[in-house]
Design a protein around this motif. Structure first.
Motif, PDB file in Angstrom:
ATOM      1  N   LEU A  11     -16.912  29.698  -0.413  1.00 54.89           N
ATOM      2  CA  LEU A  11     -15.788  30.589  -0.189  1.00 54.89           C
ATOM      3  C   LEU A  11     -16.321  31.997   0.064  1.00 54.89           C
ATOM      4  O   LEU A  11     -17.027  32.558  -0.771  1.00 54.89           O
ATOM      5  CB  LEU A  11     -14.860  30.587  -1.405  1.00 54.89           C
ATOM      6  CG  LEU A  11     -13.539  31.326  -1.243  1.00 54.89           C
ATOM      7  CD1 LEU A  11     -12.698  30.670  -0.163  1.00 54.89           C
ATOM      8  CD2 LEU A  11     -12.787  31.327  -2.551  1.00 54.89           C
ATOM      9  N   TYR A  34     -14.752  27.350  -3.595  1.00 55.74           N
ATOM     10  CA  TYR A  34     -15.327  28.280  -4.569  1.00 55.74           C
ATOM     11  C   TYR A  34     -16.406  27.587  -5.399  1.00 55.74           C
ATOM     12  O   TYR A  34     -17.501  28.118  -5.589  1.00 55.74           O
ATOM     13  CB  TYR A  34     -14.222  28.840  -5.463  1.00 55.74           C
ATOM     14  CG  TYR A  34     -14.733  29.722  -6.570  1.00 55.74           C
ATOM     15  CD1 TYR A  34     -15.270  30.974  -6.284  1.00 55.74           C
ATOM     16  CD2 TYR A  34     -14.687  29.301  -7.896  1.00 55.74           C
ATOM     17  CE1 TYR A  34     -15.744  31.787  -7.290  1.00 55.74           C
ATOM     18  CE2 TYR A  34     -15.154  30.107  -8.914  1.00 55.74           C
ATOM     19  CZ  TYR A  34     -15.686  31.357  -8.608  1.00 55.74           C
ATOM     20  OH  TYR A  34     -16.163  32.160  -9.608  1.00 55.74           O
ATOM     21  N   LEU A  73      -9.184  25.766  -1.908  1.00 57.30           N
ATOM     22  CA  LEU A  73      -9.863  27.018  -2.275  1.00 57.30           C
ATOM     23  C   LEU A  73     -10.764  26.817  -3.481  1.00 57.30           C
ATOM     24  O   LEU A  73     -11.893  27.300  -3.513  1.00 57.30           O
ATOM     25  CB  LEU A  73      -8.831  28.103  -2.613  1.00 57.30           C
ATOM     26  CG  LEU A  73      -8.346  29.009  -1.512  1.00 57.30           C
ATOM     27  CD1 LEU A  73      -7.354  30.013  -2.063  1.00 57.30           C
ATOM     28  CD2 LEU A  73      -9.470  29.712  -0.819  1.00 57.30           C
ATOM     29  N   THR A  94      -1.725  31.201  -6.379  1.00 59.63           N
ATOM     30  CA  THR A  94      -2.589  32.317  -6.748  1.00 59.63           C
ATOM     31  C   THR A  94      -3.726  31.778  -7.594  1.00 59.63           C
ATOM     32  O   THR A  94      -3.508  30.950  -8.475  1.00 59.63           O
ATOM     33  CB  THR A  94      -1.812  33.359  -7.576  1.00 59.63           C
ATOM     34  OG1 THR A  94      -0.628  33.711  -6.873  1.00 59.63           O
ATOM     35  CG2 THR A  94      -2.648  34.594  -7.816  1.00 59.63           C
ATOM     36  N   GLN A 143      -7.385  33.250  -9.587  1.00 58.59           N
ATOM     37  CA  GLN A 143      -8.294  34.332  -9.954  1.00 58.59           C
ATOM     38  C   GLN A 143      -9.691  33.723 -10.036  1.00 58.59           C
ATOM     39  O   GLN A 143      -9.969  32.915 -10.912  1.00 58.59           O
ATOM     40  CB  GLN A 143      -7.908  34.918 -11.312  1.00 58.59           C
ATOM     41  CG  GLN A 143      -8.822  36.017 -11.792  1.00 58.59           C
ATOM     42  CD  GLN A 143      -8.304  37.388 -11.418  1.00 58.59           C
ATOM     43  OE1 GLN A 143      -7.130  37.563 -11.184  1.00 58.59           O
ATOM     44  NE2 GLN A 143      -9.192  38.353 -11.364  1.00 58.59           N
ATOM     45  N   LYS A 193     -14.469  38.384  -0.840  1.00 58.31           N
ATOM     46  CA  LYS A 193     -13.435  39.258  -0.295  1.00 58.31           C
ATOM     47  C   LYS A 193     -14.123  40.442   0.373  1.00 58.31           C
ATOM     48  O   LYS A 193     -15.101  40.968  -0.131  1.00 58.31           O
ATOM     49  CB  LYS A 193     -12.514  39.742  -1.404  1.00 58.31           C
ATOM     50  CG  LYS A 193     -11.488  38.720  -1.820  1.00 58.31           C
ATOM     51  CD  LYS A 193     -10.586  39.269  -2.875  1.00 58.31           C
ATOM     52  CE  LYS A 193      -9.400  39.928  -2.241  1.00 58.31           C
ATOM     53  NZ  LYS A 193      -8.392  40.306  -3.240  1.00 58.31           N
ATOM     54  N   THR A 213     -11.036  38.501   6.991  1.00 63.99           N
ATOM     55  CA  THR A 213     -10.748  37.368   6.108  1.00 63.99           C
ATOM     56  C   THR A 213      -9.278  36.969   6.084  1.00 63.99           C
ATOM     57  O   THR A 213      -8.944  35.916   5.545  1.00 63.99           O
ATOM     58  CB  THR A 213     -11.215  37.658   4.668  1.00 63.99           C
ATOM     59  OG1 THR A 213     -10.604  38.869   4.226  1.00 63.99           O
ATOM     60  CG2 THR A 213     -12.728  37.756   4.600  1.00 63.99           C
ATOM     61  N   VAL A 214      -8.396  37.776   6.656  1.00 61.78           N
ATOM     62  CA  VAL A 214      -6.977  37.402   6.689  1.00 61.78           C
ATOM     63  C   VAL A 214      -6.494  37.100   8.108  1.00 61.78           C
ATOM     64  O   VAL A 214      -5.312  36.839   8.310  1.00 61.78           O
ATOM     65  CB  VAL A 214      -6.065  38.462   6.027  1.00 61.78           C
ATOM     66  CG1 VAL A 214      -6.416  38.637   4.569  1.00 61.78           C
ATOM     67  CG2 VAL A 214      -6.107  39.770   6.765  1.00 61.78           C
ATOM     68  N   ASP A 236     -11.086  39.519  -7.925  1.00 60.34           N
ATOM     69  CA  ASP A 236     -11.082  38.609  -6.774  1.00 60.34           C
ATOM     70  C   ASP A 236      -9.981  37.570  -6.958  1.00 60.34           C
ATOM     71  O   ASP A 236     -10.206  36.462  -7.420  1.00 60.34           O
ATOM     72  CB  ASP A 236     -12.440  37.923  -6.615  1.00 60.34           C
ATOM     73  CG  ASP A 236     -12.549  37.129  -5.314  1.00 60.34           C
ATOM     74  OD1 ASP A 236     -11.572  37.124  -4.522  1.00 60.34           O
ATOM     75  OD2 ASP A 236     -13.607  36.514  -5.090  1.00 60.34           O
ATOM     76  N   ARG A 237      -8.770  37.958  -6.602  1.00 62.28           N
ATOM     77  CA  ARG A 237      -7.624  37.070  -6.676  1.00 62.28           C
ATOM     78  C   ARG A 237      -7.285  36.628  -5.252  1.00 62.28           C
ATOM     79  O   ARG A 237      -7.217  37.449  -4.344  1.00 62.28           O
ATOM     80  CB  ARG A 237      -6.439  37.792  -7.304  1.00 62.28           C
ATOM     81  CG  ARG A 237      -5.222  36.910  -7.471  1.00 62.28           C
ATOM     82  CD  ARG A 237      -4.147  37.626  -8.226  1.00 62.28           C
ATOM     83  NE  ARG A 237      -4.591  37.767  -9.610  1.00 62.28           N
ATOM     84  CZ  ARG A 237      -3.926  38.408 -10.548  1.00 62.28           C
ATOM     85  NH1 ARG A 237      -2.789  38.992 -10.256  1.00 62.28           N
ATOM     86  NH2 ARG A 237      -4.391  38.491 -11.773  1.00 62.28           N
ATOM     87  N   ARG A 238      -7.094  35.337  -5.068  1.00 57.94           N
ATOM     88  CA  ARG A 238      -6.778  34.803  -3.739  1.00 57.94           C
ATOM     89  C   ARG A 238      -5.387  34.192  -3.742  1.00 57.94           C
ATOM     90  O   ARG A 238      -4.924  33.673  -4.751  1.00 57.94           O
ATOM     91  CB  ARG A 238      -7.787  33.725  -3.337  1.00 57.94           C
ATOM     92  CG  ARG A 238      -9.247  34.132  -3.409  1.00 57.94           C
ATOM     93  CD  ARG A 238      -9.634  35.140  -2.340  1.00 57.94           C
ATOM     94  NE  ARG A 238     -10.988  35.587  -2.524  1.00 57.94           N
ATOM     95  CZ  ARG A 238     -12.013  35.219  -1.756  1.00 57.94           C
ATOM     96  NH1 ARG A 238     -11.829  34.407  -0.758  1.00 57.94           N
ATOM     97  NH2 ARG A 238     -13.219  35.684  -2.005  1.00 57.94           N
ATOM     98  N   TYR A 239      -4.754  34.242  -2.573  1.00 49.65           N
ATOM     99  CA  TYR A 239      -3.406  33.735  -2.415  1.00 49.65           C
ATOM    100  C   TYR A 239      -3.357  32.733  -1.272  1.00 49.65           C
ATOM    101  O   TYR A 239      -4.062  32.885  -0.269  1.00 49.65           O
ATOM    102  CB  TYR A 239      -2.436  34.884  -2.092  1.00 49.65           C
ATOM    103  CG  TYR A 239      -2.391  35.943  -3.159  1.00 49.65           C
ATOM    104  CD1 TYR A 239      -1.498  35.830  -4.217  1.00 49.65           C
ATOM    105  CD2 TYR A 239      -3.239  37.044  -3.113  1.00 49.65           C
ATOM    106  CE1 TYR A 239      -1.452  36.798  -5.213  1.00 49.65           C
ATOM    107  CE2 TYR A 239      -3.200  38.020  -4.100  1.00 49.65           C
ATOM    108  CZ  TYR A 239      -2.303  37.883  -5.140  1.00 49.65           C
ATOM    109  OH  TYR A 239      -2.259  38.841  -6.117  1.00 49.65           O
TER     110      TYR A 239
END
Length: 186
Positions: free
Chosen positions: A57, A52, A48, A22, A24, A60, A106-107, A29-32
């Motif tokens: 990146l 970024y 990631l 994870t 932030q 979202k 995006t997923v 805007d938190r990405r996993y």
């Protein structure tokens, strides 16, 4: 391990052979990421972080695959191809939309695409037609990468089904004579 520092991230074990990273990046805007090992999840998290930091990146977005494909057809395809080619792209988009259209762009993952192709085949579409749908989707998602909606094209992880080779029909000299004789009046 639950604390997530802005731009640093953390990895935790979810269950046997599954780790979640994870990060932030900004408020809201938190990405996993996930991996089968801690090292795999940490590597994805580092990738990631680099994307970024490089500004590569994608933000979202709630945009679905359906929304993106419709915009792509209108703005990128229609002005640049022949009308018949546009119709073919539209047909392939219509074939794919029931299977992946509701997924957020995006997923979208290779597994979603593989499942769509499997479903198309199970519903009677030929392997050659699924290959055409794959080429259309690949073109659309390559444009999504160029437009920075995606940082990676999920079709790269998908091999479309192999079409069976068709037997060629070759007429014998007698069949050619009969064909010409039968069409002499036309």
């Amino acid at each position: 391990m639950g604390t997530v520092w802005n731009g640093v991230g953390s990895v935790r074990k979810l269950r046997e052979n599954l780790f979640q990273g994870t990060i932030q990046l900004a408020p809201g805007d938190r990405r996993y990421v996930s991996g089968h090992t801690r090292e795999e999840a940490e590597k994805k998290l580092a990738e990631l972080r680099v994307l970024y930091q490089q500004g590569r990146l994608p933000a979202k977005s709630a945009q679905t695959v359906r929304d993106y494909l419709q915009t792509w057809l209108r703005d990128d395809v229609k002005p640049s191809v022949a009308p018949r080619t546009h119709e073919n792209y539209e047909l392939n988009v219509r074939r794919l939309e029931p299977h992946i259209g509701s997924i957020r762009l995006t997923v979208l993952k290779p597994d979603h695409i593989k499942a769509a192709y499997r479903s198309l085949l199970e519903n009677g579409l030929s392997a050659r037609s699924v290959q055409q749908a794959h080429r259309t989707l690949r073109a659309a998602l390559r444009q999504a990468v160029k437009s920075e909606y995606l940082y990676r094209d999920p079709t790269l992880g998908v091999t479309p089904p192999r079409a069976k080779e068709r037997d060629e029909l070759v007429l014998t000299p007698e069949q050619i004579r009969a064909l010409l004789a039968g069409t002499a009046d036309h």
